[in-house]
Design a protein around this motif. Structure first.
Motif, PDB file in Angstrom:
ATOM      1  N   TYR A   3       0.919  -1.398  -0.147  1.00 32.89           N
ATOM      2  CA  TYR A   3      -0.043   0.016   0.011  1.00 32.89           C
ATOM      3  C   TYR A   3       0.844   1.227  -0.217  1.00 32.89           C
ATOM      4  N   GLY A   4       1.038   1.922  -1.048  1.00 36.25           N
ATOM      5  CA  GLY A   4       2.122   2.954  -1.280  1.00 36.25           C
ATOM      6  C   GLY A   4       3.511   2.305  -1.059  1.00 36.25           C
ATOM      7  N   ASN A   5       4.348   2.873  -0.193  1.00 35.26           N
ATOM      8  CA  ASN A   5       5.525   2.310   0.253  1.00 35.26           C
ATOM      9  C   ASN A   5       5.346   1.165   1.175  1.00 35.26           C
ATOM     10  N   LEU A   6       4.341   0.803   1.880  1.00 38.39           N
ATOM     11  CA  LEU A   6       4.364   0.149   3.094  1.00 38.39           C
ATOM     12  C   LEU A   6       3.869  -1.310   2.619  1.00 38.39           C
ATOM     13  N   GLU A   7       4.881  -2.275   2.628  1.00 38.53           N
ATOM     14  CA  GLU A   7       4.569  -3.756   2.192  1.00 38.53           C
ATOM     15  C   GLU A   7       3.900  -4.403   3.293  1.00 38.53           C
ATOM     16  N   VAL A   8       2.751  -5.023   3.113  1.00 39.70           N
ATOM     17  CA  VAL A   8       1.870  -5.713   4.124  1.00 39.70           C
ATOM     18  C   VAL A   8       2.031  -7.236   3.804  1.00 39.70           C
ATOM     19  N   ILE A   9       2.263  -7.434   2.752  1.00 43.27           N
ATOM     20  CA  ILE A   9       2.450  -9.050   2.601  1.00 43.27           C
ATOM     21  C   ILE A   9       3.877  -9.226   1.829  1.00 43.27           C
ATOM     22  N   HIS A  10       4.698 -10.120   2.713  1.00 41.71           N
ATOM     23  CA  HIS A  10       5.847 -10.209   2.253  1.00 41.71           C
ATOM     24  C   HIS A  10       6.334 -11.408   1.526  1.00 41.71           C
ATOM     25  N   GLY A  11       5.948 -11.525   0.470  1.00 37.32           N
ATOM     26  CA  GLY A  11       6.208 -12.844  -0.327  1.00 37.32           C
ATOM     27  C   GLY A  11       5.806 -14.227   0.112  1.00 37.32           C
TER      28      GLY A  11
END
Lengths: 479, 340
Positions: free
Chosen positions: B13-21
């Motif tokens: 979401y924008g620069n925020l990664e909420v699901i990391h691979g």
């Protein structure tokens, strides 16, 4: 039914009216009066005769007075003012009669044959017999045709003719008739006005005598009256408290029947055409408004796209622009697109309203996004999400917008004036009403009556749609 | 009938990664539960699988076909939402028919499927009602019915039981499990309730902060948690963790090398001297069948004990508690489980 009675007879106090009940009823009654009195005033004034309206009568009910006639006859001896009493109603109200009624009542020729002299001349003018008699005379004497058209000629055209030469060989009566018809000096069209008959004590003789009054304003201390037994004696002032007035209820239904049957003197008023145009504009414009506004609101409330906020702010900003500023712009737009003179020129410029977009957007924000996602999982297209999910769920707000739009469109005067004022066949009812206020004639009695007629559709729509608002709210299942 | 595979799926979401691979494979017919604390990304992951949320990187494969750019409607999935998301202005029948009408299905077929689903979920008598006139449990059935009539390859459930009361939740849990057995479809179920996860799942995926902590069968997660988070998350009351430094010497000696803490489940502790810790009891809860003791050991390490009998131990008493070595879990400084 018993539930209804129970509902309306509920009280705060036990089995009797408490203080709070009295206050509540008083408040409701006052509110009712504030809302209803102006409407009642309009309704009752719409059945007042032209005479009463011209006299600025302030009674709520259409109470007509006993009337006498003040006649002014012009002749070689100058102006003579006198009063004719005891005329039958149909003569006094002649100008307020319908054409078919005029044919039914007694023959005016027969009636005036009982009079002679100045009364005869005054009545002949009043009953509209001058032109008939004059035309007969012209035919009888084999005078040229242009004499008949002479009274309606422009002043420049009149200069080319010399009607005076035809008067030479006529007798006195014939000279008067033809001169009145042609408007030749010293004869002029005779004056004939209805006045109010009152009784009051004569200060000099201390006897009750009859007076004629042109205007009764009971707010003033005195009334300007003319003694009937001595009309040439000038105007006397009588204290308002001393006068005795006879009134009787006399609703004037011709206010309604004349315009509705296209029977208005001096103009053509096609009520059906006007109402048709208004109904067309209102219905089509409301449908378009609701569709366009709800689609815009759907996009603004349920999609995320670049510039969303900017678009919304621009739409709201147009609320700040006064409508009158836009008149010239809209006029140019309408004429450039060739919509002027057509009803589409009225419909399209006002189709999208910022108020509607804003109202619907705010309502649609309350519809949960999960419903839209569920619909997307259900393979619904974006159109069917709008049309089958969001639109029906917004019905309460849409009904409000529809009511507002119907009222705006029906009562709108500015847009029709911009778009169709030059095309009589495209007049909406508001423009048609404006027509009664001519440059020389004001037919307020017709205008009031037709205003009442023009209110009927909006009232019906409101009563009818209100039901849909409540059912609309009930059906959404929103608690 | 379908398999689902996630390959290095990421969401920003924008620069925020909420699901990391995320890498995950779900077999045909499996009942897979995504579980984790709130905010761990499990619902987001489900919505990405559904197609309601764009993925930033990686691939989602249904039946070995990449579906990244296929719209939610065409993935052949059905989803049951937490709020049920029934269309409030339509009757139950219209709710069920809506999805099928959008697929341009014939009226006879729609009627047939609705009747089947209604019979299966026992909701024939309220097909004509509107959602506003239904109870929570009935709405739940309609929501499930709306998924069933679509005959999807994979069912997605987003915390479907969280709006029900406790009793109904247990009943619906059992029904859902039975439904899975009957339909045999792949189902993916999101919940934060570990009881639902343990009772229903063939495979549990424990998620935390946008990554998968452990994937496995319910008992595997209970018996062999791969890290401290899973060990603490699965099981109720929570597993006790005691820092290595505060352990008695006898235990320090038998601990695997690199251990920094010991994990032991409350139900595996008993009152005995072997492998024992000295415990100062602070609270005693008697539930009749079970007793819970809460106290602290040396170094203010909080310990809870579950005994499956009634006890006469009082608060402020000091007792010795011990456990079998097989039940002990050892973790290194990164929280990874060590084998003893």
């Amino acid at each position: 039914m018993s539930a209804v009675i129970k509902f309306f007879s509920r009280t705060h106090g036990k089995n009797k009216l408490s203080f709070i009940d009295w206050i509540a009823y008083l408040y409701l009654f006052l509110g009712f009066l504030i809302i209803f009195l102006p409407v009642l005033w309009l309704l009752l004034n719409s059945i007042k005769s032209q005479f009463l309206l011209q006299k600025l009568d302030t009674n709520l009910l259409p109470l007509d007075y006993d009337r006498v006639v003040r006649a002014t006859v012009f002749g070689p001896d100058g102006k003579e003012i006198f009063i004719i009493k005891d005329l039958p109603d149909w003569v006094i109200y002649w100008n307020e009669l319908r054409d078919e009624d005029k044919k039914e009542v007694n023959d005016p020729n027969l009636f005036i044959s009982k009079f002679e002299g100045k009364e005869y001349y005054a009545l002949r003018t009043h009953l509209g017999l001058v032109s008939d008699h004059a035309k007969e005379l012209i035919e009888e004497k084999n005078f040229p045709e242009w004499l008949i058209k002479y009274p309606s000629m422009f002043p420049d055209a009149k200069k080319e003719y010399n009607p005076e030469e035809y008067l030479i060989n006529l007798n006195e009566e014939e000279v008067r008739l033809l001169s009145e018809f042609l408007g030749l000096k010293p004869y002029k069209p005779n004056g004939f006005t209805s006045q109010i008959l009152i009784s009051a004590k004569n200060k000099e003789t201390n006897e009750i005598e009859e007076y004629s009054v042109s205007r009764l304003n009971t707010n003033k201390d005195t009334v300007n009256a003319r003694l009937i037994s001595n009309p040439q004696g000038g105007i006397v002032k009588i204290p308002t408290d001393d006068i005795i007035v006879n009134k009787k209820l006399r609703p004037s239904w011709i206010n309604y029947s004349d315009p509705l049957t296209n029977n208005v003197r001096g103009m053509s008023f096609d009520a059906i055409k006007c109402l048709n145009n208004s109904v067309f504009v209102t219905i089509i414009a409301t449908i378009i408004t609701v569709l366009i506004n709800s689609m815009a609101a759907f996009a603004l409330s349920k999609y995320k796209f670049n510039g969303q906020i900017i678009f919304f702010i621009i739409i709201l900003a147009t609320l700040m622009v006064p409508a009158s500023v836009l008149i010239v712009g809209i006029f140019k737009m309408v004429s450039v697109t060739g919509l002027n003179g057509t009803l589409w020129g009225v419909i399209i410029p006002g189709a999208a309203t910022p108020t509607g977009v804003f109202m619907l957007r705010q309502y649609m924000l309350t519809i949960p996004d999960e419903l839209l996602e569920a619909a997307r999982m259900d393979a619904a297209s974006e159109w069917s999400i709008y049309w089958r999910i969001v639109f029906p769920l917004s019905l309460p707000a849409i009904a409000v917008l529809a009511i507002l739009s119907i009222i705006w469109r029906w009562n709108d005067l500015i847009l029709p004036m911009i778009a169709v004022s030059t095309t009589k066949t495209a007049y909406t009812i508001q423009l048609c009403l404006l027509d009664f206020q001519g440059e020389y004639v004001a037919q307020e009695h017709y205008r009031l009556a037709m205003t009442v007629v023009s209110l009927i559709p909006t009232t019906l729509v409101f009563v009818f749609l209100q039901r849909y608002i409540t059912t609309g709210i009930a059906n959404t299942g929103i608690k | 009938m379908a398999t689902l595979e996630l390959k290095q799926v990421r969401k920003n979401y924008g620069n925020l990664e909420v699901i990391h691979g995320i890498d995950l494979f779900i077999n045909n017919g499996e009942f897979c539960v995504l579980v984790g604390p709130s905010g761990c990304g499990k619902s987001t992951l489900l919505r990405m699988i559904a197609g309601l949320e764009q993925i930033t990187k990686g691939d989602i494969l249904i039946d070995e076909q990449v579906v990244n750019n296929i719209s939610a409607a065409r993935r052949g999935l059905a989803m049951v939402f937490q709020s049920y998301a029934l269309y409030p202005h339509m009757s139950v029948r219209q709710n069920l028919a809506f999805g099928l009408e959008n697929l341009k299905m014939e009226v006879d077929e729609i009627d047939k499927r609705i009747l089947e689903a209604a019979r299966l979920l026992r909701m024939e008598e309220y097909l004509q009602r509107k959602p506003g006139q239904l109870s929570g449990g009935q709405k739940q059935r309609v929501a499930i019915g709306r998924a069933i009539v679509r005959e999807p390859s994979i069912y997605l459930f987003d915390e479907p039981l969280s709006n029900l009361d406790a009793e109904l939740r247990v009943a619906t849990r059992v029904e859902l499990k039975a439904l899975h057995a009957r339909l045999g479809n792949t189902m993916i179920y999101v919940t934060h309730d570990q009881v639902e996860a343990m009772t229903m799942a063939d495979k549990i995926v424990v998620m935390n902060d946008g990554i998968i902590e452990q994937v496995g069968a319910p008992l595997e997660l209970y018996n062999k948690p791969s890290n401290k988070f899973v060990a603490g998350f699965i099981g109720s009351p929570k597993m006790n963790f005691i820092q290595f430094d505060y352990l008695p010497n006898s235990l320090k000696e038998i601990a695997p090398s690199n251990s920094t803490s010991l994990g032991i489940r409350p139900e595996h502790l008993s009152i005995k001297d072997e492998n024992s810790l000295s415990l100062n009891v602070e609270t005693v809860e008697q539930l009749g069948s079970d007793s819970f003791l809460y106290g602290t050991t040396s170094g203010e390490q909080k310990i809870s004990i579950k005994l499956n009998y009634q006890t006469d131990i009082q608060a402020n008493q000091t007792i010795k508690v011990g456990f079998k070595l097989d039940d002990a879990h050892w973790f290194d400084k990164d929280g990874i489980a060590l084998t003893s």
